[in-house]
Write a protein that holds these residues in place. Sequence first.
Motif, PDB file in Angstrom:
ATOM      1  N   ILE A  91       8.742 -25.045  16.121  1.00 41.73           N
ATOM      2  CA  ILE A  91       7.402 -24.968  16.691  1.00 41.73           C
ATOM      3  C   ILE A  91       7.140 -23.498  16.923  1.00 41.73           C
ATOM      4  N   ILE A  92       6.054 -23.006  16.320  1.00 40.90           N
ATOM      5  CA  ILE A  92       5.835 -21.574  16.154  1.00 40.90           C
ATOM      6  C   ILE A  92       4.573 -21.125  16.878  1.00 40.90           C
ATOM      7  N   SER A  93       4.672 -19.967  17.533  1.00 40.75           N
ATOM      8  CA  SER A  93       3.504 -19.326  18.126  1.00 40.75           C
ATOM      9  C   SER A  93       3.488 -17.865  17.691  1.00 40.75           C
ATOM     10  N   LEU A  94       2.370 -17.205  17.964  1.00 41.94           N
ATOM     11  CA  LEU A  94       2.181 -15.814  17.560  1.00 41.94           C
ATOM     12  C   LEU A  94       1.469 -15.068  18.679  1.00 41.94           C
ATOM     13  N   LYS A  95       2.067 -13.969  19.147  1.00 43.09           N
ATOM     14  CA  LYS A  95       1.446 -13.124  20.175  1.00 43.09           C
ATOM     15  C   LYS A  95       1.465 -11.685  19.692  1.00 43.09           C
ATOM     16  N   THR A  96       0.281 -11.150  19.421  1.00 42.17           N
ATOM     17  CA  THR A  96       0.184  -9.748  19.016  1.00 42.17           C
ATOM     18  C   THR A  96      -0.867  -9.060  19.867  1.00 42.17           C
ATOM     19  N   GLY A  97      -0.679  -7.751  20.052  1.00 40.33           N
ATOM     20  CA  GLY A  97      -1.645  -6.999  20.839  1.00 40.33           C
ATOM     21  C   GLY A  97      -1.659  -7.465  22.285  1.00 40.33           C
ATOM     22  N   ASN A  98      -2.798  -7.242  22.953  1.00 36.59           N
ATOM     23  CA  ASN A  98      -2.860  -7.582  24.372  1.00 36.59           C
ATOM     24  C   ASN A  98      -3.945  -8.613  24.709  1.00 36.59           C
ATOM     25  N   LYS A  99      -4.468  -9.314  23.691  1.00 40.54           N
ATOM     26  CA  LYS A  99      -5.471 -10.341  23.965  1.00 40.54           C
ATOM     27  C   LYS A  99      -4.893 -11.452  24.839  1.00 40.54           C
ATOM     28  N   TYR A 100      -3.648 -11.841  24.571  1.00 43.37           N
ATOM     29  CA  TYR A 100      -2.968 -12.878  25.347  1.00 43.37           C
ATOM     30  C   TYR A 100      -1.716 -12.283  25.965  1.00 43.37           C
ATOM     31  N   ASP A 101      -1.540 -12.500  27.264  1.00 50.13           N
ATOM     32  CA  ASP A 101      -0.329 -11.985  27.906  1.00 50.13           C
ATOM     33  C   ASP A 101       0.803 -13.013  27.739  1.00 50.13           C
ATOM     34  N   ASN A 150       7.750 -26.921   9.941  1.00 55.77           N
ATOM     35  CA  ASN A 150       7.146 -25.906  10.798  1.00 55.77           C
ATOM     36  C   ASN A 150       5.835 -26.413  11.362  1.00 55.77           C
ATOM     37  N   LEU A 151       5.669 -26.278  12.672  1.00 58.01           N
ATOM     38  CA  LEU A 151       4.414 -26.615  13.339  1.00 58.01           C
ATOM     39  C   LEU A 151       3.944 -25.365  14.067  1.00 58.01           C
ATOM     40  N   PHE A 152       2.828 -24.808  13.620  1.00 56.55           N
ATOM     41  CA  PHE A 152       2.252 -23.625  14.256  1.00 56.55           C
ATOM     42  C   PHE A 152       1.183 -24.074  15.237  1.00 56.55           C
ATOM     43  N   ILE A 153       1.192 -23.476  16.448  1.00 58.57           N
ATOM     44  CA  ILE A 153       0.186 -23.781  17.463  1.00 58.57           C
ATOM     45  C   ILE A 153      -0.310 -22.469  18.057  1.00 58.57           C
ATOM     46  N   ASP A 179     -14.510 -30.514   4.450  1.00 53.04           N
ATOM     47  CA  ASP A 179     -13.245 -30.229   3.774  1.00 53.04           C
ATOM     48  C   ASP A 179     -12.560 -28.991   4.325  1.00 53.04           C
ATOM     49  N   LYS A 180     -13.193 -28.230   5.197  1.00 57.26           N
ATOM     50  CA  LYS A 180     -12.627 -26.994   5.736  1.00 57.26           C
ATOM     51  C   LYS A 180     -11.657 -27.291   6.877  1.00 57.26           C
ATOM     52  N   LEU A 181     -10.572 -26.544   6.896  1.00 62.93           N
ATOM     53  CA  LEU A 181      -9.581 -26.656   7.958  1.00 62.93           C
ATOM     54  C   LEU A 181      -9.609 -25.391   8.800  1.00 62.93           C
ATOM     55  N   GLN A 182      -9.176 -25.510  10.031  1.00 65.74           N
ATOM     56  CA  GLN A 182      -8.967 -24.331  10.861  1.00 65.74           C
ATOM     57  C   GLN A 182      -7.460 -24.113  10.990  1.00 65.74           C
ATOM     58  N   SER A 183      -7.042 -23.019  11.583  1.00 69.15           N
ATOM     59  CA  SER A 183      -5.618 -22.683  11.568  1.00 69.15           C
ATOM     60  C   SER A 183      -4.973 -22.676  12.951  1.00 69.15           C
ATOM     61  N   ALA A 184      -5.601 -23.282  13.954  1.00 70.88           N
ATOM     62  CA  ALA A 184      -5.020 -23.297  15.302  1.00 70.88           C
ATOM     63  C   ALA A 184      -3.774 -24.166  15.376  1.00 70.88           C
ATOM     64  N   VAL A 185      -3.747 -25.224  14.582  1.00 70.77           N
ATOM     65  CA  VAL A 185      -2.589 -26.117  14.511  1.00 70.77           C
ATOM     66  C   VAL A 185      -2.359 -26.424  13.036  1.00 70.77           C
ATOM     67  N   MET A 186      -1.167 -26.081  12.543  1.00 64.99           N
ATOM     68  CA  MET A 186      -0.826 -26.307  11.135  1.00 64.99           C
ATOM     69  C   MET A 186       0.617 -26.796  11.056  1.00 64.99           C
ATOM     70  N   ARG A 187       0.881 -27.682  10.084  1.00 66.77           N
ATOM     71  CA  ARG A 187       2.247 -28.126   9.848  1.00 66.77           C
ATOM     72  C   ARG A 187       2.528 -28.097   8.354  1.00 66.77           C
ATOM     73  N   TRP A 188       3.684 -27.567   7.991  1.00 63.83           N
ATOM     74  CA  TRP A 188       4.075 -27.484   6.586  1.00 63.83           C
ATOM     75  C   TRP A 188       5.595 -27.453   6.493  1.00 63.83           C
ATOM     76  N   THR A 189       6.087 -27.629   5.292  1.00 58.90           N
ATOM     77  CA  THR A 189       7.515 -27.558   5.028  1.00 58.90           C
ATOM     78  C   THR A 189       7.864 -26.123   4.654  1.00 58.90           C
ATOM     79  N   ALA A 190       8.850 -25.561   5.348  1.00 56.18           N
ATOM     80  CA  ALA A 190       9.273 -24.178   5.072  1.00 56.18           C
ATOM     81  C   ALA A 190       9.673 -24.045   3.613  1.00 56.18           C
ATOM     82  N   GLY A 191       9.276 -22.934   3.025  1.00 51.98           N
ATOM     83  CA  GLY A 191       9.513 -22.687   1.606  1.00 51.98           C
ATOM     84  C   GLY A 191       8.287 -23.003   0.778  1.00 51.98           C
ATOM     85  N   SER A 192       7.384 -23.789   1.338  1.00 50.55           N
ATOM     86  CA  SER A 192       6.115 -24.093   0.672  1.00 50.55           C
ATOM     87  C   SER A 192       5.066 -23.090   1.147  1.00 50.55           C
TER      88      SER A 192
END
Length: 148
Positions: free
Chosen positions: A4-14, A81-84, A119-132
């Motif tokens: 389960i994956i998250s991303l924190k860059t810069g200072n928008k989110y502490d 992988n589940l990105f949130i 048909d459009k997706l957003q990227s706040a929550v995504m799940r995929w198989t690593a390597g794909s």
Amino acid sequence: MINIISLKTGNKYDPKYVNNLYNMVQRNTGVKHEFICFTDDPTGINEDIDIRILPEKTTITGWWWKPYVFKRGLFDDGDINLFIDLDTVLVGNIDKLLDFSPGSFVGMRDAGRSLNRPDKLQSAVMRWTAGSYSDIWTEIERNPLVMR
């Protein structure tokens, strides 16, 4: 392995956002997993979280780091992988997100476009198989102009 994956860059989110998401995930899944945060600054992030420092690239900032999670070699091929996003609030069990449509890329419909572009997706929550889908990051590295 389930990541389960998250991303924190810069200072928008502490760091509280990372820690809060981690706690919500722990309360809302019974599935054994690794919680991973990709960041440029690990200060204040819970020590139980697997912190992975982003590489230094001056051409990439903010949310443009999100495609990095698709880079081949970050996870063992076959891992789930589940990105949130950090600003997501989990209010119930997320286990179905982990096993829905195995082997497929799973994302949420973009609510803002659901009427005229369902048909459009957003990227706040995504799940995929690593390597794909590693070609996503490969293309950005090869041609950073795709980010503009």
